[in-house]
Scaffold this motif. Structure first.
Motif, PDB file in Angstrom:
ATOM      1  N   SER B  56       0.919  -1.032   0.088  1.00  0.00           N
ATOM      2  CA  SER B  56       0.168   0.159   0.009  1.00  0.00           C
ATOM      3  C   SER B  56       0.915   1.190   0.085  1.00  0.00           C
ATOM      4  CB  SER B  56      -0.835  -0.289   1.393  1.00  0.00           C
ATOM      5  OG  SER B  56      -1.611   1.155   1.558  1.00  0.00           O
ATOM      6  N   PRO B  57       1.167   1.748  -1.129  1.00  0.00           N
ATOM      7  CA  PRO B  57       2.146   3.165  -1.176  1.00  0.00           C
ATOM      8  C   PRO B  57       1.427   4.195  -1.095  1.00  0.00           C
ATOM      9  CG  PRO B  57       1.898   2.102  -3.375  1.00  0.00           C
ATOM     10  CD  PRO B  57       0.685   1.260  -2.397  1.00  0.00           C
ATOM     11  N   GLU B  58       2.008   5.320  -1.501  1.00  0.00           N
ATOM     12  CA  GLU B  58       1.460   6.717  -1.209  1.00  0.00           C
ATOM     13  C   GLU B  58       0.708   7.213  -2.493  1.00  0.00           C
ATOM     14  OE1 GLU B  58       4.329   6.379  -2.455  1.00  0.00           O
ATOM     15  OE2 GLU B  58       4.408   7.844  -4.031  1.00  0.00           O
ATOM     16  N   SER B  59       0.669   6.716  -3.507  1.00  0.00           N
ATOM     17  CA  SER B  59      -0.009   7.171  -4.848  1.00  0.00           C
ATOM     18  C   SER B  59      -0.090   6.262  -5.844  1.00  0.00           C
ATOM     19  CB  SER B  59       0.634   8.422  -5.174  1.00  0.00           C
ATOM     20  OG  SER B  59       1.912   7.934  -5.627  1.00  0.00           O
ATOM     21  N   GLU B  60      -1.032   6.431  -6.725  1.00  0.00           N
ATOM     22  CA  GLU B  60      -0.998   5.637  -7.919  1.00  0.00           C
ATOM     23  C   GLU B  60       0.506   5.726  -8.661  1.00  0.00           C
ATOM     24  OE1 GLU B  60      -3.439   8.077  -7.323  1.00  0.00           O
ATOM     25  OE2 GLU B  60      -5.215   7.061  -7.224  1.00  0.00           O
ATOM     26  N   TYR B  61       0.863   6.883  -8.798  1.00  0.00           N
ATOM     27  CA  TYR B  61       2.170   6.830  -9.570  1.00  0.00           C
ATOM     28  C   TYR B  61       3.121   5.733  -8.865  1.00  0.00           C
ATOM     29  CZ  TYR B  61       6.550   9.285 -10.820  1.00  0.00           C
ATOM     30  OH  TYR B  61       7.841   9.579 -11.576  1.00  0.00           O
ATOM     31  N   SER B  62       3.292   5.738  -7.499  1.00  0.00           N
ATOM     32  CA  SER B  62       4.055   4.822  -7.021  1.00  0.00           C
ATOM     33  C   SER B  62       3.352   3.438  -7.051  1.00  0.00           C
ATOM     34  CB  SER B  62       4.389   4.829  -5.346  1.00  0.00           C
ATOM     35  OG  SER B  62       5.404   5.832  -5.286  1.00  0.00           O
ATOM     36  N   VAL B  63       2.136   3.186  -7.281  1.00  0.00           N
ATOM     37  CA  VAL B  63       1.621   1.844  -7.644  1.00  0.00           C
ATOM     38  C   VAL B  63       2.027   1.255  -8.744  1.00  0.00           C
ATOM     39  CG1 VAL B  63      -0.593   0.795  -8.593  1.00  0.00           C
ATOM     40  CG2 VAL B  63      -0.574   2.340  -6.320  1.00  0.00           C
ATOM     41  N   MET B  64       2.124   2.070  -9.949  1.00  0.00           N
ATOM     42  CA  MET B  64       2.480   1.467 -11.376  1.00  0.00           C
ATOM     43  C   MET B  64       3.983   1.547 -11.366  1.00  0.00           C
ATOM     44  SD  MET B  64       1.525   0.373 -13.737  1.00  0.00           S
ATOM     45  CE  MET B  64      -0.243   0.546 -13.899  1.00  0.00           C
ATOM     46  N   SER B  65       4.754   2.148 -10.416  1.00  0.00           N
ATOM     47  CA  SER B  65       6.102   2.148 -10.409  1.00  0.00           C
ATOM     48  C   SER B  65       6.528   0.845  -9.684  1.00  0.00           C
ATOM     49  CB  SER B  65       6.629   3.231  -9.758  1.00  0.00           C
ATOM     50  OG  SER B  65       6.254   4.367 -10.470  1.00  0.00           O
ATOM     51  N   ILE B  66       6.018   0.533  -8.685  1.00  0.00           N
ATOM     52  CA  ILE B  66       6.301  -0.628  -7.875  1.00  0.00           C
ATOM     53  C   ILE B  66       6.071  -2.152  -8.775  1.00  0.00           C
ATOM     54  CG2 ILE B  66       5.875  -2.295  -5.851  1.00  0.00           C
ATOM     55  CD1 ILE B  66       5.366   0.427  -4.312  1.00  0.00           C
ATOM     56  N   LEU B  67       5.047  -1.873  -9.336  1.00  0.00           N
ATOM     57  CA  LEU B  67       4.145  -3.001 -10.123  1.00  0.00           C
ATOM     58  C   LEU B  67       5.275  -3.303 -11.501  1.00  0.00           C
ATOM     59  CD1 LEU B  67       0.624  -2.275 -10.579  1.00  0.00           C
ATOM     60  CD2 LEU B  67       1.678  -4.139  -9.083  1.00  0.00           C
ATOM     61  N   THR B  79      -3.320  -4.234 -10.144  1.00  0.00           N
ATOM     62  CA  THR B  79      -3.757  -3.295  -9.225  1.00  0.00           C
ATOM     63  C   THR B  79      -5.269  -2.849 -10.023  1.00  0.00           C
ATOM     64  OG1 THR B  79      -3.431  -1.047  -8.400  1.00  0.00           O
ATOM     65  CG2 THR B  79      -2.770  -1.297 -10.739  1.00  0.00           C
ATOM     66  N   ALA B  80      -5.781  -1.775  -9.160  1.00  0.00           N
ATOM     67  CA  ALA B  80      -7.213  -1.393  -9.806  1.00  0.00           C
ATOM     68  C   ALA B  80      -7.064   0.325  -9.475  1.00  0.00           C
ATOM     69  CB  ALA B  80      -8.263  -1.863  -8.908  1.00  0.00           C
ATOM     70  N   THR B  81      -7.663   0.888 -10.547  1.00  0.00           N
ATOM     71  CA  THR B  81      -7.627   2.309 -10.403  1.00  0.00           C
ATOM     72  C   THR B  81      -9.137   2.890 -10.977  1.00  0.00           C
ATOM     73  OG1 THR B  81      -6.479   4.362 -10.250  1.00  0.00           O
ATOM     74  CG2 THR B  81      -6.275   2.986 -12.348  1.00  0.00           C
ATOM     75  N   SER B  82      -9.070   4.255 -11.154  1.00  0.00           N
ATOM     76  CA  SER B  82     -10.175   4.963 -11.611  1.00  0.00           C
ATOM     77  C   SER B  82      -9.728   6.233 -11.964  1.00  0.00           C
ATOM     78  CB  SER B  82     -11.364   5.059 -10.632  1.00  0.00           C
ATOM     79  OG  SER B  82     -11.841   3.773 -10.364  1.00  0.00           O
ATOM     80  N   MET B  89      -1.101   8.056 -12.864  1.00  0.00           N
ATOM     81  CA  MET B  89       0.037   7.244 -12.936  1.00  0.00           C
ATOM     82  C   MET B  89       0.418   7.206 -14.314  1.00  0.00           C
ATOM     83  SD  MET B  89      -1.833   3.330 -13.094  1.00  0.00           S
ATOM     84  CE  MET B  89      -2.476   3.333 -11.317  1.00  0.00           C
ATOM     85  N   TYR B  90      -0.054   8.058 -15.034  1.00  0.00           N
ATOM     86  CA  TYR B  90       0.202   8.033 -16.562  1.00  0.00           C
ATOM     87  C   TYR B  90       1.777   7.729 -17.034  1.00  0.00           C
ATOM     88  CZ  TYR B  90       0.221   9.466 -21.621  1.00  0.00           C
ATOM     89  OH  TYR B  90       0.238   9.227 -22.868  1.00  0.00           O
ATOM     90  N   PRO B  92       4.446   6.257 -15.313  1.00  0.00           N
ATOM     91  CA  PRO B  92       4.800   4.856 -15.393  1.00  0.00           C
ATOM     92  C   PRO B  92       3.803   3.965 -16.102  1.00  0.00           C
ATOM     93  CG  PRO B  92       4.072   5.472 -13.235  1.00  0.00           C
ATOM     94  CD  PRO B  92       4.115   6.870 -14.041  1.00  0.00           C
ATOM     95  N   TYR B  93       2.479   4.477 -16.281  1.00  0.00           N
ATOM     96  CA  TYR B  93       1.644   3.584 -16.973  1.00  0.00           C
ATOM     97  C   TYR B  93       2.065   3.432 -18.300  1.00  0.00           C
ATOM     98  CZ  TYR B  93      -2.876   3.306 -19.593  1.00  0.00           C
ATOM     99  OH  TYR B  93      -3.940   2.937 -20.481  1.00  0.00           O
ATOM    100  N   PHE B  94       2.460   4.415 -19.120  1.00  0.00           N
ATOM    101  CA  PHE B  94       3.035   4.404 -20.477  1.00  0.00           C
ATOM    102  C   PHE B  94       4.044   3.549 -20.523  1.00  0.00           C
ATOM    103  CE2 PHE B  94       2.165   6.492 -24.577  1.00  0.00           C
ATOM    104  CZ  PHE B  94       3.356   6.222 -25.271  1.00  0.00           C
ATOM    105  N   SER B  95       4.824   3.402 -19.400  1.00  0.00           N
ATOM    106  CA  SER B  95       6.096   2.750 -19.714  1.00  0.00           C
ATOM    107  C   SER B  95       6.090   1.362 -19.391  1.00  0.00           C
ATOM    108  CB  SER B  95       7.414   3.536 -18.778  1.00  0.00           C
ATOM    109  OG  SER B  95       7.217   3.115 -17.277  1.00  0.00           O
ATOM    110  N   MET B  96       4.935   1.022 -18.789  1.00  0.00           N
ATOM    111  CA  MET B  96       4.739  -0.318 -18.512  1.00  0.00           C
ATOM    112  C   MET B  96       4.129  -1.033 -19.836  1.00  0.00           C
ATOM    113  SD  MET B  96       4.505  -2.003 -15.563  1.00  0.00           S
ATOM    114  CE  MET B  96       3.851  -3.289 -14.886  1.00  0.00           C
ATOM    115  N   SER B  97       3.545  -0.400 -20.696  1.00  0.00           N
ATOM    116  CA  SER B  97       2.958  -1.130 -21.711  1.00  0.00           C
ATOM    117  C   SER B  97       4.297  -1.099 -23.012  1.00  0.00           C
ATOM    118  CB  SER B  97       2.128  -0.534 -22.555  1.00  0.00           C
ATOM    119  OG  SER B  97       2.317   0.773 -22.877  1.00  0.00           O
ATOM    120  N   THR B  98       5.159  -0.179 -22.841  1.00  0.00           N
ATOM    121  CA  THR B  98       6.204  -0.088 -23.871  1.00  0.00           C
ATOM    122  C   THR B  98       7.274  -0.616 -23.282  1.00  0.00           C
ATOM    123  OG1 THR B  98       6.537   2.067 -22.877  1.00  0.00           O
ATOM    124  CG2 THR B  98       5.530   2.135 -25.115  1.00  0.00           C
ATOM    125  N   ALA B  99       7.419  -1.125 -21.924  1.00  0.00           N
ATOM    126  CA  ALA B  99       8.257  -2.114 -21.534  1.00  0.00           C
ATOM    127  C   ALA B  99       7.892  -3.556 -21.720  1.00  0.00           C
ATOM    128  CB  ALA B  99       8.788  -1.713 -20.168  1.00  0.00           C
TER     129      ALA B  99
END
Ligand code: SF4
Lengths: 302, 397
Positions: B56-67, B79-82, B89-90, B92-99
């Protein structure tokens, strides 16, 4: 192992030569740290000088003899925490390390760094503090000292330089109970090596190592002077060396020695282009800030 | 063992799917209307119902980064978000798909601020339709559960290796209960093998990941990503077909159809509004009108050829969107449909209707109005230029 043995005998895990600016001590710090960390280390290097000059790798080439990943500017602590959590299940002895500049650490990365410390993530986080966004052209960061002339805090008829005051992230993390916090300086190698060694032994939380890293190019000094300036930063108490180890503050030996008869801060700033517009009064103000911080540190360590 | 039946919210369904997929690591941060997904998962881990770990981190930005960190190590992560959480999280989100890290994320869709809203709308995921992820949209709580299980199969397929989000209308599905069949663990294990994903960061085989990359190499990566997106079209269909074999439920793969065979006039919809839309189609059919429906289940990759085939020979098409395309002054799915029609060289009159923004209701009567307007388009063989806004007052006259 003595410091000498560590530096002489351990493998150099960083690509040979110097790809950073001449006289840049940041790459030297990375090289020294990795002699202690060893090959069972995963490195995260966010955008900044060290990533930008290509030390960790470029294109399809790796610049290190360890795995390297380039996180985003602000997410190194979180990303490497994720790597560490997963690696802990495979091999808990592997160190997961961040080597980030001050911008990526104290500005955009501070939230993730603070949260990683709060969760007790067992990563080793190095910040090489050159007091600005040097890789992008010497812009002001959260660790830029007050009054410094930078490309986004220029001195001019209507400006006295940087309006902010250097943010003290080592103290911030110590007071939020990170497991181990230390300040390091490339002019004091034995102290440097000891502190990295200590960080590798900590298994119960986050280690934060903040390195003073004079930037000859951005500070406007000669390449062969960077270690002299590093030494002056310690000896003037501008950058005190200390440790916070599981609740206990200790002032490190070089700074204890310096504290007995500190050099004036004016000796540290002399010759630096970024400070050359400062008045006597402004220099005195800087000196007062340094003395006040030093007194606070002494109270914490007493 | 057989499936059991339970009344569950959409968010509970998402959590149970994650448990059944034996996810290694869930990283969660609260945001309405998704919060209970990560609450349920935290509880499942705490109670020992699930073997993975919960952070349970401090923000969605870290959520996607830890993932991303854990995903690079080869773990199966979730994870889940809205809405705003997705926006935050945009990077790290973009870098998740492109990685090319094959995770699944549940999205309880939410309208985007400004002004402030916490309610339903598809603007959040529709605004990031070109950030390299696969987009599946569910119609029911059962489909949320089943699509997450299918999602890992799709994401981890060696020809795909692209993260998937399973999107569902906030509140309409996230918070409303419906009876669902709960798959048995053994069945899921048989359907979904353990992940076979490479550990990118290995001290025994050092390499650099996400290094500074020159343009010609970047082009290669993007070309490969687009190739995999194309492969995903058939992998999504295969996953749905295989799922049907094991569990007896199918969602049409890429496009779900309803009473379409002999339809002259067609509605295209996305997400849970298909419930009201199907009722409206039934009413029109009972009046002898030849109306059918296509529900876009997969928005990315966009099944343009499949959609073009389904629309060939129709007399008019109306698209109902729960998001806006600011640049085209229409709905977002509408533009996708126009693209498919153009690619198939079909000259079919069309209209764009927009409703359901910020939790506004789309009622059956709204869809009935759209069906009438589609009929007018067909009669005059002419598209409607202006976007139709599905407001409450349009039902008064
Ligand atoms: S700009 Fe400064 S910190 Fe950066 S590489 Fe050059 S000398 Fe080192």
């Amino acid at each position: 192992m003595s410091t000498m043995d560590t530096l002489m005998n351990n493998e150099d895990l960083v690509s040979p030569g110097l790809s950073a600016c001449q006289g840049c001590p940041a790459e030297l710090s990375l090289r020294t740290a990795f002699k202690v960390l060893g090959p069972k280390t995963v490195l995260g290097v966010p955008p900044g000088c060290i990533a930008g000059v290509g030390v960790p790798g470029w294109g399809l080439k790796t610049g290190m003899k360890t795995p390297v990943v380039m996180p985003l500017l602000g997410n190194s602590a979180s990303l490497m925490a994720g790597v560490k959590q997963a690696y802990a299940k495979i091999d808990p002895e592997v160190h997961c390390v961040v080597f980030a500049g001050d911008g990526a650490t104290v500005d955009s990365g501070l939230q993730t760094l603070s949260a990683a410390a709060e969760r007790g993530e067992n990563i080793i986080y190095f910040c090489y503090d050159n007091e600005g966004y040097m890789n992008t052209g010497f812009q002001k960061s959260g660790t830029t000292p007050h009054g410094a002339h930078m490309s986004t805090s220029p001195f001019g008829p209507y400006s006295r330089g940087n309006v902010g005051f250097k943010k003290d992230v080592p103290l911030m993390l110590a007071t939020q109970d990170a497991a181990y916090v230390a300040t390091l300086c490339p002019s004091h190698v034995q102290d440097f090596v000891n502190k990295v060694q200590r960080a590798t032994e900590v298994k119960d939380g986050l280690c934060y190592l903040h390195i003073m890293s004079p930037c000859p190019t951005g500070w406007g000094v000669k390449p062969d002077q960077s270690i002299q300036y590093a030494r002056a930063a310690v000896e003037s108490l501008y950058f005190p060396l200390f440790e916070y180890d599981h609740g206990t503050f200790t002032i490190s030996r070089p700074s204890l020695r310096a504290g007995k008869k500190p050099r004036p801060v004016s000796e540290f700033i002399a010759g630096q282009r970024r400070f050359r517009h400062l008045t006597e009064e402004e220099i005195q103000q800087l000196q007062d800030d340094v003395t006040r911080k030093w007194n606070l540190l002494n109270k914490l360590a007493s | 063992m057989l499936e059991t039946r339970d009344a569950l919210t959409g968010n509970e369904c998402a959590a149970h799917a994650v448990r059944l997929c034996k996810v290694d690591r869930v990283v969660g941060y609260p945001i309405t209307p998704q919060s209970s997904v990560v609450e349920y998962l935290a509880a499942m881990v705490a109670n020992g119902e699930m073997s993975g770990e919960f952070i349970s981190p401090e923000s969605e930005y870290s959520v996607m980064s830890i993932l991303k960190g854990a995903g690079m190590m080869g773990e199966r992560v979730f994870t889940a978000t809205s809405g705003q959480g997705l926006a935050f999280m945009y990077e790290p989100y973009f870098s998740m798909s492109t990685a090319r890290i094959p995770m699944v994320m549940a999205i309880a869709n939410r309208e985007m601020i400004s002004p402030v809203t916490v309610w339903s709308g598809l603007q959040d995921t529709h605004s990031v339709r070109d950030a390299g992820w696969i987009h599946l949209y569910a119609e029911s709580n059962q489909e949320i559960l089943d699509s997450i299980i299918q999602g890992y199969m799709i994401a981890e397929h060696p020809d795909v290796m692209i993260p998937v989000h399973v999107c569902y209308d906030g509140f309409y599905l996230s918070h409303q209960s419906a009876v669902v069949s709960m798959p048995d663990q053994e069945q899921v294990d048989a359907f979904l093998p353990a992940p076979n994903v490479r550990q990118m960061l290995d001290v025994n085989a050092p390499c650099m990941v996400d290094g500074n990359t020159p343009g010609d190499l970047m082009m290669e990566y993007r070309e490969d990503h687009l190739w995999s997106m194309k492969q995903a079209l058939s992998v999504i269909e295969q996953a749905d077909a295989k799922f049907a074999e094991v569990f007896g439920r199918s969602y049409g793969g890429l496009l779900d159809t309803y009473r379409l065979e002999d339809a002259d006039e067609v509605l295209v919809v996305i997400g849970a509004l298909s419930g009201a839309a199907k009722d409206a189609v039934d009413d029109a059919r009972s009046q002898g009108r030849k109306v059918g429906l296509i529900r876009v289940r997969c928005l990315r990759p966009f099944p343009s050829i499949q959609l073009g085939e389904l629309l060939a020979g129709r007399k008019a098409v109306g698209v109902v969107d729960k998001s806006v395309n600011f640049g085209w002054s229409s709905g977002i799915v509408y533009q996708e449909v126009l693209g498919a029609l153009g690619k198939a060289r079909l000259n079919v009159p069309t209209l764009s209707a927009v409703g359901g923004l910020g939790g506004a209701d789309i009622r059956k009567d709204h869809v009935a109005r759209v069906i009438d307007l589609v009929h007018e388009c067909a009669q005059h063989d002419k598209s409607l230029e202006d976007t139709v806004w599905l407001r409450p007052d349009m039902l008064q006259d």
